[in-house]
Design a protein around this motif. Structure first.
Motif, short mmCIF file in Angstrom:
data_model
loop_
_atom_site.label_atom_id
_atom_site.label_comp_id
_atom_site.label_asym_id
_atom_site.label_seq_id
_atom_site.Cartn_x
_atom_site.Cartn_y
_atom_site.Cartn_z
N ILE A 1 0.82 -1.22 0.00
CA ILE A 1 0.00 0.00 0.00
C ILE A 1 0.85 1.27 0.00
O ILE A 1 0.75 2.11 -0.90
N ALA A 2 1.72 1.42 1.01
CA ALA A 2 2.55 2.63 1.08
C ALA A 2 3.59 2.65 -0.05
O ALA A 2 4.00 3.72 -0.50
N LEU A 3 3.99 1.47 -0.51
CA LEU A 3 4.97 1.40 -1.60
C LEU A 3 4.39 2.02 -2.87
O LEU A 3 5.07 2.79 -3.57
N LEU A 4 3.15 1.70 -3.19
CA LEU A 4 2.53 2.27 -4.38
C LEU A 4 2.34 3.78 -4.22
O LEU A 4 2.49 4.53 -5.19
N LYS A 5 2.04 4.24 -3.01
CA LYS A 5 1.94 5.68 -2.77
C LYS A 5 3.29 6.34 -3.08
O LYS A 5 3.35 7.41 -3.70
N ALA A 6 4.38 5.70 -2.67
CA ALA A 6 5.72 6.24 -2.91
C ALA A 6 6.04 6.27 -4.40
O ALA A 6 6.59 7.25 -4.93
N LEU A 7 5.67 5.21 -5.11
CA LEU A 7 5.96 5.11 -6.54
C LEU A 7 5.10 6.07 -7.37
O LEU A 7 5.47 6.42 -8.49
N HIS A 8 3.97 6.48 -6.83
CA HIS A 8 3.10 7.43 -7.52
C HIS A 8 3.41 8.88 -7.12
O HIS A 8 2.72 9.80 -7.54
N SER A 9 4.45 9.06 -6.32
CA SER A 9 4.79 10.39 -5.81
C SER A 9 5.86 11.06 -6.67
O SER A 9 6.23 10.56 -7.73
N GLU A 10 6.38 12.18 -6.17
CA GLU A 10 7.40 12.96 -6.86
C GLU A 10 8.80 12.37 -6.71
O GLU A 10 9.77 12.93 -7.24
N LEU A 11 8.94 11.31 -5.97
CA LEU A 11 10.27 10.73 -5.71
C LEU A 11 10.97 10.32 -7.00
O LEU A 11 10.34 9.79 -7.91
N GLN A 12 12.28 10.55 -7.04
CA GLN A 12 13.06 10.17 -8.22
C GLN A 12 13.08 8.65 -8.39
O GLN A 12 13.00 8.12 -9.49
N SER A 13 13.23 7.94 -7.27
CA SER A 13 13.23 6.48 -7.29
C SER A 13 12.97 5.98 -5.87
O SER A 13 13.01 6.76 -4.91
N VAL A 14 12.69 4.70 -5.75
CA VAL A 14 12.39 4.11 -4.45
C VAL A 14 13.24 2.85 -4.25
O VAL A 14 13.25 1.96 -5.11
N VAL A 15 13.94 2.80 -3.12
CA VAL A 15 14.73 1.64 -2.75
C VAL A 15 13.95 0.84 -1.71
O VAL A 15 13.62 1.37 -0.64
N VAL A 16 13.61 -0.39 -2.03
CA VAL A 16 12.84 -1.24 -1.12
C VAL A 16 13.83 -2.15 -0.39
O VAL A 16 14.46 -3.01 -1.01
N VAL A 17 13.98 -1.94 0.91
CA VAL A 17 14.95 -2.71 1.70
C VAL A 17 14.24 -3.91 2.33
O VAL A 17 13.27 -3.74 3.08
N VAL A 18 14.70 -5.11 2.00
CA VAL A 18 14.07 -6.34 2.48
C VAL A 18 15.09 -7.22 3.20
O VAL A 18 16.29 -6.99 3.11
N ARG A 19 14.58 -8.21 3.91
CA ARG A 19 15.45 -9.13 4.63
C ARG A 19 15.67 -10.40 3.81
O ARG A 19 14.90 -10.70 2.89
N GLU A 20 16.69 -11.13 4.17
CA GLU A 20 16.99 -12.39 3.48
C GLU A 20 15.83 -13.37 3.67
O GLU A 20 15.26 -13.48 4.75
N GLY A 21 15.46 -14.04 2.61
CA GLY A 21 14.39 -15.03 2.70
C GLY A 21 12.99 -14.49 2.42
O GLY A 21 12.03 -15.25 2.41
N ASP A 22 12.88 -13.18 2.20
CA ASP A 22 11.57 -12.60 1.89
C ASP A 22 11.11 -13.14 0.53
O ASP A 22 11.81 -13.03 -0.47
N SER A 23 9.91 -13.70 0.49
CA SER A 23 9.37 -14.27 -0.75
C SER A 23 8.97 -13.18 -1.75
O SER A 23 8.79 -13.47 -2.94
N LEU A 24 8.80 -11.95 -1.25
CA LEU A 24 8.37 -10.82 -2.08
C LEU A 24 7.00 -11.05 -2.71
O LEU A 24 6.64 -10.39 -3.70
N ASP A 25 6.22 -11.95 -2.12
CA ASP A 25 4.88 -12.21 -2.66
C ASP A 25 3.94 -11.04 -2.43
O ASP A 25 2.85 -10.98 -3.01
N TRP A 26 4.34 -10.09 -1.62
CA TRP A 26 3.52 -8.93 -1.31
C TRP A 26 3.69 -7.79 -2.31
O TRP A 26 2.94 -6.83 -2.29
N LEU A 27 4.69 -7.91 -3.17
CA LEU A 27 4.90 -6.86 -4.17
C LEU A 27 3.79 -6.88 -5.21
O LEU A 27 3.54 -7.91 -5.82
N PRO A 28 3.13 -5.76 -5.44
CA PRO A 28 2.08 -5.73 -6.46
C PRO A 28 2.68 -5.81 -7.86
O PRO A 28 3.85 -5.46 -8.07
#
Length: 213
Positions: A36-63
């Protein structure tokens, strides 16, 4: 000259209090908390977004939409090898990437704050770009600086030296740094999901007020 602000999306928490990976929790059908907040960030004025994750994250939550931004180079997934040591280590990872990208500031966002909005992020980035002499611009909850917030380059060495779960809040008390707090009237925007009860409460709010608007 417009300053370059890079988003640092902290999504590497251990979720110990929840007993499960928070990012993958469903807020509504097909909507994961971490997205939810990630999409808000990607739809904002930010130049780019760095998503910091932990080892073993399946990333199944990424839209699905995030993959488009990754291909365009506007979003990148970064592994924090020592994420289990606390949030400060995730922040350090994000700052290191921002250095590589020659950013002027990092906008720190938490993956478990589903009620932040685009207007909130816009106010922060505009204030940071337009107003010279500030080391940070933070969202304010009754005068208390809270994320999302922007840390200018001058604060990065101190922020990168933090340990454990220490957030940047301790730095705001230092007379070395000058900043501005943008007060937010709606305290719901600061709600973070750190317990099962809070999750159930947030899910009801999200379903009833956000999915229907």
């Amino acid at each position: 000259m417009k300053k370059k602000v890079v988003g640092v999306y902290l999504a590497a928490g251990s979720s110990r209090r929840m007993g499960t990976a928070k990012q993958s929790l469903e807020m509504a059908e097909g909507v994961r908390l971490g997205s939810i907040a990630l999409l808000k960030a990607l739809h904002s004025e930010l130049q780019s977004v760095v998503v910091v994750v932990r080892e073993g994250d399946s990333l199944d939550w990424l839209p699905e939409e995030v993959h488009k931004h990754i291909l365009l180079g506007r979003c990148r997934i970064e592994l924090c090898a020592d994420a289990e040591c606390g949030m400060a280590h995730s922040l350090r990872t994000g700052i290191q990437v921002a250095e590589e990208l020659s950013a002027d500031g990092v906008l720190v966002l938490l993956a478990d704050q589903p009620f932040i909005d685009g207007q909130m992020l816009f106010r922060l980035t505009i204030a940071f770009s337009r107003e010279a002499g500030y080391d940070y611009i933070a969202s304010g909850d009754k005068g208390m600086p809270k994320p999302p917030l922007i840390l200018g380059r001058g604060m990065w060495p101190a922020a990168a030296s933090l340990e454990g779960d220490a957030g940047a809040r301790s730095l705001f008390r230092s007379p070395k740094y000058r900043g501005r707090i943008l007060e937010e009237e709606n305290q719901l925007k600061f709600m973070d999901i750190d317990t099962v009860d809070r999750y159930e409460q947030a899910k009801k709010i999200y379903t009833h007020h956000y999915m229907l608007t």
